[in-house]
Design a protein around this motif. Sequence first.
Motif, PDB file in Angstrom:
ATOM      1  N   GLU A 185       0.838  -1.209   0.000  1.00 21.81           N
ATOM      2  CA  GLU A 185       0.000   0.000   0.000  1.00 21.81           C
ATOM      3  C   GLU A 185       0.873   1.259   0.000  1.00 21.81           C
ATOM      4  OE1 GLU A 185      -2.404  -1.206   3.347  1.00 21.81           O
ATOM      5  OE2 GLU A 185      -3.207  -2.834   2.115  1.00 21.81           O
ATOM      6  N   ALA A 214      -3.521 -10.945  -3.063  1.00 21.38           N
ATOM      7  CA  ALA A 214      -4.097 -11.708  -1.934  1.00 21.38           C
ATOM      8  C   ALA A 214      -4.370 -10.821  -0.725  1.00 21.38           C
ATOM      9  CB  ALA A 214      -3.140 -12.838  -1.544  1.00 21.38           C
ATOM     10  N   GLY A 225      -6.173  -8.470   1.566  1.00 20.04           N
ATOM     11  CA  GLY A 225      -7.498  -7.925   1.833  1.00 20.04           C
ATOM     12  C   GLY A 225      -8.555  -8.379   0.833  1.00 20.04           C
ATOM     13  N   CYS A 254      -4.396 -14.190   5.331  1.00 21.41           N
ATOM     14  CA  CYS A 254      -4.075 -15.295   6.237  1.00 21.41           C
ATOM     15  C   CYS A 254      -5.082 -15.273   7.390  1.00 21.41           C
ATOM     16  CB  CYS A 254      -2.655 -15.121   6.754  1.00 21.41           C
ATOM     17  SG  CYS A 254      -2.064 -16.516   7.696  1.00 21.41           S
ATOM     18  N   LEU A 290       2.410 -12.148   8.169  1.00 21.89           N
ATOM     19  CA  LEU A 290       2.085 -10.736   8.419  1.00 21.89           C
ATOM     20  C   LEU A 290       0.586 -10.634   8.156  1.00 21.89           C
ATOM     21  CD1 LEU A 290       2.909  -7.844   9.071  1.00 21.89           C
ATOM     22  CD2 LEU A 290       3.542  -7.512   6.695  1.00 21.89           C
TER      23      LEU A 290
HETATM   24  C1  PEP Z   1      -1.378  -6.879   4.911  1.00 22.95           C
HETATM   25  O1  PEP Z   1      -1.831  -5.868   4.400  1.00 22.95           O
HETATM   26  O2  PEP Z   1      -0.241  -6.857   5.393  1.00 22.95           O
HETATM   27  C2  PEP Z   1      -2.215  -8.079   4.888  1.00 22.95           C
HETATM   28  C3  PEP Z   1      -1.628  -9.228   4.892  1.00 22.95           C
HETATM   29  O3  PEP Z   1      -3.574  -7.885   4.857  1.00 22.95           O
HETATM   30  P1  PEP Z   1      -4.729  -9.015   4.916  1.00 22.95           P
HETATM   31  O4  PEP Z   1      -4.286 -10.036   5.929  1.00 22.95           O
HETATM   32  O5  PEP Z   1      -5.948  -8.286   5.340  1.00 22.95           O
HETATM   33  O6  PEP Z   1      -4.820  -9.595   3.544  1.00 22.95           O
END
Ligand code: PEP
Length: 251
Positions: free
Chosen positions: A98, A171, A173, A214, A232
């Motif tokens: 982002e 992947a 969000g 995840c 993460l």
């Molecule tokens: C992130 O933006 O670091 C992330 C993994 O988001 P999400 O788990 O919501 O896909």
Amino acid sequence: MRKNIVAGNWKMNTTVGEGVELANEVAEALNNTPHNCEVVICVPFTHLVAVKAVVDTDTLGLGAENCSEHDKGAYTGEVSAEMVKSTGATHVILGHSERRLYFGENNEQLLTKTRKALANGLTPIFCVGEVLEERENGTYNDVVKGQVEALFELSPEDFSKIVVAYEPVWAIGTGKTATADQAQEMHAHIRNVIAEKYGKEIADNTSILYGGSCKPTNAKELFAKPDVDGGLIGGAALKADSFMGIVEAFN
Ligand code: PEP
């Protein structure tokens, strides 16, 4: 040997009060739950001081989601790595997709930010990952290699302090998770890229986290892969029970 890590990325969510409550819930749950990984929460700048007051960073790491490439001065709205460190934070996410996509952060800036973070004793969680078009046109291995290589001016000693997070942008969000095999393939590729530059020992000791939708329901399968050293976590980090469900995937 490398550590297993589950790190939350709260992004631009929660007020300070809500954030302190969530941090308290996670800290309490961690104290009551045996866990086999390091756990970190990365929170908005505004929350760092208040969250630090309620967590013990020896058991729950605390990170920012970004830091400036500059040290100090006339950069209105920026927050330096030294400022982040002075809150008591231990980690900082750098190069999140982002930031790359919406704020135009490039490899050169990210190398500088990484140097600033390291100089201030913060552990960078350095994000890499391809967009959907690059996944579909088959260039994803080269794209991610280039993002990792952006750090290759670091000394071996400095590179060995980095945590890498592979986050396929398609992947994040979206509810679309990379399959465990896709994650493993990319994580092994990243480890090879690191090994070619810094040698096998540093590559083997680098924690490479997976990020992208995840959840407690898919974390176990992802984390079972030999080169996936944790996650993460975005959306699922905003509720203590779903975040803990992912932490417990290592049990
Ligand atoms: C992130 O933006 O670091 C992330 C993994 O988001 P999400 O788990 O919501 O896909």
